[in-house]
Design a protein around this motif. Structure first.
Motif, PDB file in Angstrom:
ATOM      1  N   ARG A   1       0.832  -1.203   0.000  1.00 61.79           N
ATOM      2  CA  ARG A   1       0.000   0.000   0.000  1.00 61.79           C
ATOM      3  C   ARG A   1       0.868   1.255   0.000  1.00 61.79           C
ATOM      4  O   ARG A   1       2.024   1.232   0.409  1.00 61.79           O
ATOM      5  CB  ARG A   1      -0.922   0.010   1.213  1.00 61.79           C
ATOM      6  CG  ARG A   1      -1.931  -1.131   1.179  1.00 61.79           C
ATOM      7  CD  ARG A   1      -2.771  -1.173   2.401  1.00 61.79           C
ATOM      8  NE  ARG A   1      -1.907  -1.376   3.570  1.00 61.79           N
ATOM      9  CZ  ARG A   1      -2.352  -1.630   4.787  1.00 61.79           C
ATOM     10  NH1 ARG A   1      -3.636  -1.694   5.014  1.00 61.79           N
ATOM     11  NH2 ARG A   1      -1.511  -1.797   5.779  1.00 61.79           N
TER      12      ARG A   1
ATOM     13  N   ARG B   1      -3.816   4.441   1.998  1.00 66.68           N
ATOM     14  CA  ARG B   1      -3.950   3.011   1.701  1.00 66.68           C
ATOM     15  C   ARG B   1      -4.302   2.701   0.247  1.00 66.68           C
ATOM     16  O   ARG B   1      -5.185   1.891  -0.027  1.00 66.68           O
ATOM     17  CB  ARG B   1      -4.951   2.357   2.642  1.00 66.68           C
ATOM     18  CG  ARG B   1      -4.458   2.286   4.061  1.00 66.68           C
ATOM     19  CD  ARG B   1      -5.379   1.455   4.904  1.00 66.68           C
ATOM     20  NE  ARG B   1      -4.844   1.352   6.263  1.00 66.68           N
ATOM     21  CZ  ARG B   1      -5.500   0.834   7.266  1.00 66.68           C
ATOM     22  NH1 ARG B   1      -6.713   0.349   7.093  1.00 66.68           N
ATOM     23  NH2 ARG B   1      -4.948   0.781   8.456  1.00 66.68           N
TER      24      ARG B   1
ATOM     25  N   HIS C   1      -3.923   0.642  -2.707  1.00 67.98           N
ATOM     26  CA  HIS C   1      -3.543  -0.767  -2.713  1.00 67.98           C
ATOM     27  C   HIS C   1      -3.575  -1.323  -4.134  1.00 67.98           C
ATOM     28  O   HIS C   1      -4.412  -0.901  -4.946  1.00 67.98           O
ATOM     29  CB  HIS C   1      -4.527  -1.546  -1.829  1.00 67.98           C
ATOM     30  CG  HIS C   1      -4.105  -2.940  -1.517  1.00 67.98           C
ATOM     31  ND1 HIS C   1      -4.304  -3.974  -2.401  1.00 67.98           N
ATOM     32  CD2 HIS C   1      -3.487  -3.467  -0.437  1.00 67.98           C
ATOM     33  CE1 HIS C   1      -3.836  -5.096  -1.871  1.00 67.98           C
ATOM     34  NE2 HIS C   1      -3.332  -4.810  -0.675  1.00 67.98           N
TER      35      HIS C   1
ATOM     36  N   ASN D   1      -4.953  -3.783  -5.212  1.00 68.69           N
ATOM     37  CA  ASN D   1      -6.270  -4.329  -5.559  1.00 68.69           C
ATOM     38  C   ASN D   1      -7.225  -3.252  -6.091  1.00 68.69           C
ATOM     39  O   ASN D   1      -8.360  -3.555  -6.439  1.00 68.69           O
ATOM     40  CB  ASN D   1      -6.896  -5.059  -4.365  1.00 68.69           C
ATOM     41  CG  ASN D   1      -7.361  -4.144  -3.251  1.00 68.69           C
ATOM     42  OD1 ASN D   1      -7.352  -2.919  -3.365  1.00 68.69           O
ATOM     43  ND2 ASN D   1      -7.773  -4.725  -2.134  1.00 68.69           N
TER      44      ASN D   1
ATOM     45  N   ASN E   1      -8.171  -0.414  -4.361  1.00 69.90           N
ATOM     46  CA  ASN E   1      -8.731   0.407  -3.299  1.00 69.90           C
ATOM     47  C   ASN E   1      -7.822   1.582  -2.982  1.00 69.90           C
ATOM     48  O   ASN E   1      -6.619   1.517  -3.180  1.00 69.90           O
ATOM     49  CB  ASN E   1      -8.955  -0.418  -2.034  1.00 69.90           C
ATOM     50  CG  ASN E   1     -10.393  -0.391  -1.583  1.00 69.90           C
ATOM     51  OD1 ASN E   1     -11.242   0.237  -2.203  1.00 69.90           O
ATOM     52  ND2 ASN E   1     -10.672  -1.073  -0.497  1.00 69.90           N
TER      53      ASN E   1
ATOM     54  N   TYR F   1      -8.090   5.718  -0.619  1.00 67.41           N
ATOM     55  CA  TYR F   1      -8.926   6.720   0.035  1.00 67.41           C
ATOM     56  C   TYR F   1      -8.260   8.085  -0.069  1.00 67.41           C
ATOM     57  O   TYR F   1      -7.038   8.192  -0.033  1.00 67.41           O
ATOM     58  CB  TYR F   1      -9.122   6.375   1.516  1.00 67.41           C
ATOM     59  CG  TYR F   1      -9.744   5.023   1.717  1.00 67.41           C
ATOM     60  CD1 TYR F   1     -11.118   4.878   1.825  1.00 67.41           C
ATOM     61  CD2 TYR F   1      -8.959   3.879   1.776  1.00 67.41           C
ATOM     62  CE1 TYR F   1     -11.700   3.634   1.995  1.00 67.41           C
ATOM     63  CE2 TYR F   1      -9.524   2.628   1.940  1.00 67.41           C
ATOM     64  CZ  TYR F   1     -10.883   2.506   2.052  1.00 67.41           C
ATOM     65  OH  TYR F   1     -11.464   1.276   2.211  1.00 67.41           O
TER      66      TYR F   1
ATOM     67  N   ASN G   1     -13.679   6.680  -0.303  1.00 70.54           N
ATOM     68  CA  ASN G   1     -13.142   5.584  -1.083  1.00 70.54           C
ATOM     69  C   ASN G   1     -13.179   5.993  -2.551  1.00 70.54           C
ATOM     70  O   ASN G   1     -14.242   6.327  -3.080  1.00 70.54           O
ATOM     71  CB  ASN G   1     -13.957   4.312  -0.861  1.00 70.54           C
ATOM     72  CG  ASN G   1     -13.337   3.106  -1.526  1.00 70.54           C
ATOM     73  OD1 ASN G   1     -12.868   3.170  -2.642  1.00 70.54           O
ATOM     74  ND2 ASN G   1     -13.354   1.992  -0.822  1.00 70.54           N
TER      75      ASN G   1
ATOM     76  N   ARG H   1     -12.052   4.081  -5.162  1.00 68.85           N
ATOM     77  CA  ARG H   1     -11.835   2.881  -5.974  1.00 68.85           C
ATOM     78  C   ARG H   1     -12.361   3.023  -7.406  1.00 68.85           C
ATOM     79  O   ARG H   1     -11.697   2.667  -8.364  1.00 68.85           O
ATOM     80  CB  ARG H   1     -12.496   1.676  -5.301  1.00 68.85           C
ATOM     81  CG  ARG H   1     -12.350   0.390  -6.083  1.00 68.85           C
ATOM     82  CD  ARG H   1     -13.034  -0.782  -5.384  1.00 68.85           C
ATOM     83  NE  ARG H   1     -12.800  -2.007  -6.093  1.00 68.85           N
ATOM     84  CZ  ARG H   1     -11.783  -2.832  -5.862  1.00 68.85           C
ATOM     85  NH1 ARG H   1     -10.922  -2.552  -4.925  1.00 68.85           N
ATOM     86  NH2 ARG H   1     -11.646  -3.929  -6.550  1.00 68.85           N
ATOM     87  N   ASP H   2     -13.570   3.570  -7.553  1.00 69.89           N
ATOM     88  CA  ASP H   2     -14.210   3.648  -8.863  1.00 69.89           C
ATOM     89  C   ASP H   2     -14.179   5.046  -9.477  1.00 69.89           C
ATOM     90  O   ASP H   2     -14.924   5.325 -10.420  1.00 69.89           O
ATOM     91  CB  ASP H   2     -15.657   3.159  -8.757  1.00 69.89           C
ATOM     92  CG  ASP H   2     -15.732   1.689  -8.356  1.00 69.89           C
ATOM     93  OD1 ASP H   2     -14.893   0.907  -8.835  1.00 69.89           O
ATOM     94  OD2 ASP H   2     -16.619   1.337  -7.558  1.00 69.89           O
TER      95      ASP H   2
END
Length: 164
Positions: free
Chosen positions: A26, A44, A46, A48, A50, A52, A70, A72-73
Motif C-alpha cells: 500500500r 492506503r 492498494h 487491488n 482500493n 482513500y 473511497n 476505488r471507482d
C-alpha cells in the motif's frame, strides 16, 4: 476503474504530496505543507484498486468517520479533482477551504454556544459550530470536523472526553 499504477501516477503528479510506501504494497501520500495536524491526503492505495482521499473539510463528499472517501471507482478527472480539493482544504492561507481555520488567528477560545470538553486531566478540546459543521479544536489545531452534533459528541466520548 483506474489501475493501481494509474492512480499512483496521478497522485505522484502532485508535487505537494510526499509518497510513503507502507505495508502490504500500500501507498500513502502526505501533504507536509498542511496547516492542520492532518497531513494524509492519499491513504492506503492498494494494488487491488482500493484507496482513500481525505475530504473531511470538504462538504461535497460522503466520508467515513475519519473524513476519507473511497476512490476505488473514480475516473481520472474525479480523482484529480478530489486530490486538488483536499490539498486546498489543508493548505494555509487564501487557498484554504472556507471551513479551515486560518493559522494567523488566535487559538479558538470558548465563545457563547461553544462547549469545552476535558479528559479529566490537563487536556481540553473546544467544540464549535461554524458554517453548519461541528469542529473540534485543541488550541490552534483542528482535531476533527463533523456534520452533526451527535457524531462530534460520540467521537469526544470515545476519546475519553466529557463536558466541562
Amino acid at each position: 476503474m483506474l489501475t493501481f499504477e494509474q492512480k499512483i501516477a496521478i497522485l505522484d503528479s502532485f508535487p505537494e504530496l510526499e509518497r510513503k510506501d507502507v505495508s502490504l504494497g500500500r501507498v500513502n501520500y502526505h501533504f507536509e505543507g498542511s496547516a492542520h495536524e492532518k497531513k494524509t491526503v492519499g491513504y492506503r492505495f492498494h494494488p487491488n484498486g482500493n484507496g482513500y482521499v481525505f475530504a473531511g473539510l470538504l462538504g461535497d463528499y460522503d466520508t467515513d468517520d475519519k473524513g476519507f472517501v473511497n476512490v476505488r471507482d473514480f475516473t481520472e478527472e474525479q480523482l484529480r479533482e478530489i486530490v486538488e480539493a483536499s490539498i486546498r482544504s489543508l493548505a494555509p492561507g487564501p487557498g484554504s477551504s472556507s471551513k479551515s481555520p486560518k493559522p494567523a488567528q488566535p487559538a479558538p477560545s470558548a465563545a457563547p454556544g461553544d462547549e469545552i470538553w476535558t479528559d479529566g486531566g490537563d487536556q481540553e478540546l473546544i467544540l464549535k459550530l461554524e458554517d453548519e459543521t461541528y469542529f473540534i479544536y485543541s488550541g490552534f489545531s483542528l482535531e476533527m470536523a463533523f456534520e452533526t452534533l451527535e457524531e462530534a459528541e460520540e467521537y469526544l466520548q470515545e476519546e475519553g472526553f466529557s463536558r466541562k
